[in-house]
Design a protein around this motif. Sequence first.
Motif, short mmCIF file in Angstrom:
data_model
loop_
_atom_site.label_atom_id
_atom_site.label_comp_id
_atom_site.label_asym_id
_atom_site.label_seq_id
_atom_site.Cartn_x
_atom_site.Cartn_y
_atom_site.Cartn_z
N ILE A 246 0.84 -1.20 0.00
CA ILE A 246 0.00 0.00 0.00
C ILE A 246 0.87 1.25 0.00
CG2 ILE A 246 -1.63 1.36 1.36
CD1 ILE A 246 -2.90 -1.23 2.28
N ILE A 247 1.90 1.26 0.84
CA ILE A 247 2.80 2.42 0.90
C ILE A 247 3.46 2.65 -0.45
CG2 ILE A 247 4.97 3.25 1.89
CD1 ILE A 247 2.65 3.58 3.76
N LYS A 248 3.91 1.59 -1.08
CA LYS A 248 4.55 1.71 -2.40
C LYS A 248 3.54 2.21 -3.44
CE LYS A 248 7.21 -0.95 -5.80
NZ LYS A 248 6.30 -0.81 -6.95
N SER A 249 2.33 1.67 -3.40
CA SER A 249 1.31 2.03 -4.38
C SER A 249 0.91 3.49 -4.28
CB SER A 249 0.08 1.14 -4.19
OG SER A 249 -1.00 1.57 -5.00
N THR A 250 0.83 4.01 -3.06
CA THR A 250 0.29 5.36 -2.86
C THR A 250 1.37 6.44 -2.71
OG1 THR A 250 0.12 4.96 -0.48
CG2 THR A 250 -1.82 4.47 -1.81
N ASN A 257 0.44 10.54 -1.25
CA ASN A 257 1.06 11.05 -0.03
C ASN A 257 2.33 11.83 -0.39
OD1 ASN A 257 -0.76 9.67 1.91
ND2 ASN A 257 0.16 7.83 1.03
N LYS A 258 2.55 12.92 0.32
CA LYS A 258 3.70 13.77 0.04
C LYS A 258 5.01 13.12 0.46
CE LYS A 258 1.10 18.09 0.46
NZ LYS A 258 0.97 19.38 1.19
N SER A 259 4.93 12.20 1.40
CA SER A 259 6.13 11.51 1.89
C SER A 259 5.72 10.17 2.50
CB SER A 259 6.86 12.36 2.94
OG SER A 259 6.06 12.49 4.12
N LEU A 264 2.44 6.87 6.36
CA LEU A 264 2.39 6.02 7.55
C LEU A 264 1.46 6.60 8.60
CD1 LEU A 264 6.19 5.10 7.91
CD2 LEU A 264 4.33 3.55 7.30
N ARG A 265 1.55 7.91 8.83
CA ARG A 265 0.69 8.53 9.85
C ARG A 265 -0.78 8.46 9.46
NH1 ARG A 265 1.87 14.29 11.05
NH2 ARG A 265 2.39 14.43 8.84
N VAL A 266 -1.06 8.74 8.18
CA VAL A 266 -2.45 8.71 7.73
C VAL A 266 -3.03 7.31 7.87
CG1 VAL A 266 -3.93 8.86 5.69
CG2 VAL A 266 -2.31 10.69 6.17
N TYR A 267 -2.32 6.30 7.39
CA TYR A 267 -2.87 4.94 7.38
C TYR A 267 -2.96 4.33 8.77
CZ TYR A 267 -2.13 5.45 2.37
OH TYR A 267 -2.16 5.92 1.08
#
Length: 390
Positions: A246-250, A257-259, A264-267
């Motif tokens: 998910i992190i890689k995809s988004t 995500n800007k970073s 990580l914080r959002v999810y």
Amino acid sequence: MASSVYAASTSASKLEQHKPLRKKSILFIALALALLMGFMSDLFVDRADFIDIEEYSLQRMLSSEEEDADDAGGDGGGPTFVFVMGLEGTGHHLISALLEQSPNMIKMGELGVCSPAGSQAGDLYSLSIQFFAGKSRYSGLYDPNHLQQQYIDVGARYDKAVSMLKSIRRKFDEQEDQGQRNDNDEPFHIAINANSCAGPSMMSYPSLLGPDRALQNFNLDVFYNACADANVKCKHVYLYRNPWDIIKSTYINRPYNKSIYDGLRVYLSVLQQVHSQLVSFPEKNMGCFGFIDAEGHELRHDWERFGSLWGWDSPEDFMAAAMEEILSPVPMSEETKATLVPNRLRVLMRALEDIHNRVRDSCYSSLNSMEDQSLPMVEPNEIFLGDEAP
């Protein structure tokens, strides 16, 4: 002799002097015991409350279809509206592509309820835009237009959603009254999102970009209230995927995500919301699907359950359609993980993995606790082996 009498008299006098002190001590001890007993009583009452809550949740989880009419809307007839919940990047577009070919959504197209992308017509589009208006000039329930934020009429959006649910139910009932009933009178499920119909968003968690991105999440409480007010049946399913993917995809594939830090914080926050919503409505869960998750992809019963939900009579026909839309996902390598999330952020990544596992396990747990005779039960540890892989 006189000395003995004096000593006895003195002792008696001292005893009389200490009587008030003894009374005070006894009263103090009694008061302390009373307070302690009251505290312990509160503890037992609180524990009883917890037991009641657990029993209540269990009773809800074990409730059957006839309770839908009282609990979440519906009089026992008509279709069941299903919300597809999951983080962004968990496969909403894949689900939409699959549902486009499903017998159920094809039927919705014939009724004028589902219109192709770009048409901005049909009741499902009108329902969707009440929740998330996207780039529209007005606000949805969960994505406010900041130019009009002080004028947002949440009640109007809610009432319109209720109206659309009623409208779809009415059209479905009318075609059944004309003799076009479902084969074998099977339950009929309608996805309200990720359904191949025109809509401003997939209603993922979060949905769309913008200054309120972290807050732009669907809410099951509002959804089930609307279902109750519309007198329709409603359920939900859950999509999941390995959080590394998910992190890689988004972040890498799509700049949502800007970073990595922001993602990580959002999810972390959003998955806590998803977990709370899932455990609040265990009896409304109809499936857990990880089709683009390396492990979830291998769960045979999940594929069978999905096909059954949306009207495929033949598992083979559904699997043939599904395999045209997806390649088997591959677990991310440790080298890629090291490049994607630096060591300074691994504490957050570990926490994200933990909450992801809890949400996924909670979904399967509630699903397997239901006695659903119409759909195949899920065995989380049952995977395809060898040439049985899809």
